[in-house]
Write a protein that holds these residues in place. Structure first.
Motif, short mmCIF file in Angstrom:
data_model
loop_
_atom_site.label_atom_id
_atom_site.label_comp_id
_atom_site.label_asym_id
_atom_site.label_seq_id
_atom_site.Cartn_x
_atom_site.Cartn_y
_atom_site.Cartn_z
N VAL A 68 0.83 -1.19 0.00
CA VAL A 68 0.00 0.00 0.00
C VAL A 68 0.87 1.26 0.00
O VAL A 68 1.77 1.39 0.84
CB VAL A 68 -0.92 0.03 1.24
N ARG A 127 -2.49 19.19 -2.26
CA ARG A 127 -1.88 17.96 -1.76
C ARG A 127 -2.48 16.75 -2.44
O ARG A 127 -1.78 15.81 -2.80
CB ARG A 127 -2.15 17.81 -0.26
N ALA A 142 8.34 6.17 -12.54
CA ALA A 142 9.18 6.22 -11.35
C ALA A 142 10.06 4.98 -11.21
O ALA A 142 11.15 5.06 -10.65
CB ALA A 142 8.32 6.38 -10.11
N GLN A 158 17.47 5.31 -6.42
CA GLN A 158 16.65 5.62 -5.26
C GLN A 158 15.18 5.58 -5.64
O GLN A 158 14.78 5.98 -6.72
CB GLN A 158 17.02 6.96 -4.64
N SER A 159 14.41 5.06 -4.72
CA SER A 159 13.00 4.83 -5.02
C SER A 159 12.12 6.00 -4.61
O SER A 159 10.98 6.10 -5.03
CB SER A 159 12.52 3.59 -4.26
N ARG A 160 12.66 6.86 -3.80
CA ARG A 160 11.86 7.93 -3.20
C ARG A 160 10.66 7.36 -2.45
O ARG A 160 9.59 7.96 -2.43
CB ARG A 160 11.44 8.97 -4.24
N ALA A 161 10.89 6.22 -1.87
CA ALA A 161 9.87 5.60 -1.03
C ALA A 161 10.40 5.46 0.38
O ALA A 161 11.57 5.12 0.59
CB ALA A 161 9.50 4.23 -1.59
N GLU A 196 -1.41 8.76 14.15
CA GLU A 196 -0.96 10.14 14.26
C GLU A 196 0.53 10.26 13.89
O GLU A 196 0.94 11.23 13.24
CB GLU A 196 -1.20 10.62 15.70
N VAL A 222 2.08 8.29 11.81
CA VAL A 222 2.15 8.11 10.35
C VAL A 222 1.74 9.39 9.64
O VAL A 222 2.31 9.74 8.62
CB VAL A 222 1.27 6.93 9.90
N ARG A 223 0.78 10.06 10.22
CA ARG A 223 0.36 11.32 9.61
C ARG A 223 1.53 12.30 9.56
O ARG A 223 1.75 12.97 8.55
CB ARG A 223 -0.80 11.93 10.42
N GLU A 260 3.99 11.07 6.92
CA GLU A 260 3.46 11.20 5.57
C GLU A 260 3.49 12.65 5.08
O GLU A 260 3.84 12.94 3.95
CB GLU A 260 2.02 10.68 5.54
N GLN A 261 3.13 13.53 5.99
CA GLN A 261 3.05 14.92 5.59
C GLN A 261 4.41 15.47 5.15
O GLN A 261 4.56 16.01 4.06
CB GLN A 261 2.51 15.75 6.75
N LEU A 262 5.39 15.27 6.00
CA LEU A 262 6.72 15.78 5.68
C LEU A 262 7.32 15.03 4.48
O LEU A 262 8.01 15.63 3.65
CB LEU A 262 7.63 15.65 6.91
N ASP A 271 5.91 16.43 1.31
CA ASP A 271 6.48 17.75 1.01
C ASP A 271 7.87 17.64 0.40
O ASP A 271 8.35 18.57 -0.23
CB ASP A 271 6.57 18.59 2.30
N ARG A 305 7.20 9.11 -0.93
CA ARG A 305 5.93 8.44 -0.67
C ARG A 305 6.09 7.43 0.44
O ARG A 305 7.16 6.83 0.58
CB ARG A 305 5.43 7.70 -1.92
N VAL A 306 5.04 7.23 1.18
CA VAL A 306 5.07 6.26 2.27
C VAL A 306 4.52 4.92 1.82
O VAL A 306 3.43 4.85 1.27
CB VAL A 306 4.25 6.78 3.47
N VAL A 307 5.31 3.90 2.03
CA VAL A 307 4.86 2.53 1.75
C VAL A 307 4.64 1.84 3.09
O VAL A 307 5.54 1.80 3.93
CB VAL A 307 5.90 1.75 0.94
#
Lengths: 335, 335
Positions: free
Chosen positions: A93, A104, B50, B59-62, B77, B79-80, B83-85, B88, B92-94
DNA sequence: TTGTATGCGTTATCAG
DNA sequence: CTGATAACGCATACAA
């Protein structure tokens, strides 16, 4: 990180294609060489590169999941369902959160597109007009969960709770407890869920032969603050003996307001919510509510995605899941 | 999904390398051709792949994020924040969830490795012995959040709340309200957080000249059920007038138990939790607690990861964040 | 049963 | 400033 399939090939004394076949359990490869290759791979600590693999297989084995906020317990439970089933099927995921910030959200969609995710699941409540075309451009099957914009299409599928039936069941329950004057704090205008839950509410009243009175409906905002609208309902004549709230958060906000005014729930007033968020069990009194099977919805959405990924032209019907009445202490027979 | 850089090149009448440069804003490319390329790209609906990019840039940027359960509001919270930073900064968060199932967790780690994630953040409470070596094999910087196993290393970094100080502040607060007999329901044995919060508790007692009495400590399980241990403390002589609980969930469980016994909080007993989960505000009475800045911790962890991704040999100190006392209605001066 | 050759879609390295 | 060309690491068609 730098050991590639060729290094394994060298160590095992075979060609890299043999390694590839051995590691993907190709029937062409006999037990013995497979073993040898696997040993070499293990010794070198080899792990195949998913990017290289994806480049050639043309699939990333990634599921893009777009949500408003992962910190919303409701959303989190959906993601849990998605993630679990995805993991069991070898998919990962990739998160995209919007926090109701259009920029965003658009960025997230663009990124998922570059990632070539194999499917997208959106648990964001509104798929804006601006954003829906972008979504389609991803070129992967899309599944919307509880989407509040009615629009659907050939590429866009959906999983949703049956809001009409949910509103009906909630209201029926209050009726069955003897209540005749039942108020409603509705959700935000423009949300399909708001409209549908009201429709269910009306249907139940109608079936019970109770005339519909629009002044018994106040408009909340789907958040705790909206629960304060309950004060207006208390001015109604006759005073309602029960209130059906758009969702649990609203009901909890209402509860707080009532407590401040010294009005006892359920003695003076019965209260029903919607969603069954985890907290609903812990407020005082525990909240009667319509449970949305969020985990289940996540799973169903992923199931749908799996079907569509196998065959993009598969005919899948949109899923409507029934909520479940959870009777707790915030309701009682009309005194 | 099938339009590649070459298609854009053809449409723009340049070579694919020029397209690549133009789209990555290389200073070599003059404004005019860049414009032309961008127009062609837009017209064709081109989005770079990508996977192909990652293959060559290495690099995957993951960012791989491993959690026990995303449905835990505490975890969500964090993870939030991550994810946010991450978003920016173009990452991406996997997700990888374990649900305390070792097999699942190992699978998640393996998958993240194949994905060549650029960094791993672990918010799972325990990084088992079995699993830590695997983690290191990923070959990317690792940041642990509130890890309960003490082990650290050169490649493993951490962000954590100051549990000792937190326990101290909570207890100090009770002392400042005049309480002298203060009980504690501790967390699970083997958790660093349990031990450290007790240490803080003792330190505060000590500073106040209150002798430490080990029979005032009961062992909970970090969950609501553990709150029932409060009943044992009520048998203590003298009866405690305040209890510091390992966490909010425990305190909420205790609260429920007290209510059942007709014991009023805070009139008969003051209660302090730890974490400041969202629910803490809504229980009755609202819970005094030590807030863990979870969002902040997620952000700090990602910040650390960013630093390490830029320079893997960067010297980054482990981060210890202070919690904050949130005084609410579950505590009051000793009557 | 195995090896060779090709290509996936990029970026990077050279020439020009 | 731009264009060939070579990698990146893998899967697979084709040959042997």
């Amino acid at each position: 990180m730098r050991v590639s399939i060729k290094d394994v090939a060298r160590a095992a004394g075979v060609s890299h294609s043999t390694v590839s076949r051995a590691l993907t359990h190709s029937p062409l490869i006999p037990e013995t060489t497979r073993r040898r290759v696997e040993r070499a791979a293990k010794k070198l600590g080899y792990a195949p590169n998913a990017m290289a693999r994806g480049l050639i297989t043309r699939q990333s084995r990634a599921i893009g999941v777009i949500v408003t906020s992962i910190a919303d317990p409701f959303v989190a439970e959906i993601v849990r369902g998605i993630e679990q089933l995805a993991g069991d099927n070898g998919y990962r995921v990739v998160l995209g959160t919007s926090h109701n910030d259009p920029e965003r959200e658009v960025n997230a969609v663009k990124a998922l597109r570059e990632w070539r995710v194999d499917s997208v699941i959106v648990a964001s409540s509104r798929v804006g007009a601006l954003y829906q075309p972008l979504l389609k451009d991803i070129g992967a099957p899309i599944v919307l969960i509880n989407n509040q914009n009615q629009q659907k299409g050939r590429v866009i599928h959906s999983v949703a709770v049956d809001d009409v039936r949910g509103g009906e069941v909630a209201t029926q329950y209050l009726v069955s407890l003897g209540h005749r004057v039942i108020g409603h704090i509705r959700g935000p205008v423009g949300y399909a869920a708001s409209k549908n839950r009201i429709a269910g509410y009306r249907r139940a009243l109608n079936a019970a032969g109770i005339p519909y009175d629009r002044t018994l409906i106040q408009t909340g905002d789907g958040r705790a603050e909206g629960g304060a609208q309950i004060l207006k309902l208390l001015d109604h004549d006759p005073i309602p003996t029960a209130i059906f709230c758009y969702n649990d958060i609203t009901a909890i906000g209402a509860l707080r307001e009532l407590k401040r005014r010294g009005i006892r729930v359920p003695r003076d007033l019965s209260l029903v919510g919607f969603d069954n968020i985890p907290f609903a069990l812990y407020v005082d009194p525990p909240l009667t509510t319509i449970a949305q099977p969020m985990f289940e919805m996540g799973k169903r959405a992923l199931q749908m995605a799996l079907t569509l990924m196998r065959d993009s032209r598969a005919q899948v019907a949109d899923v409507v899941i029934q909520g479940e009445l959870i009777a707790r202490a915030s309701t009682r027979v009309r005194g």
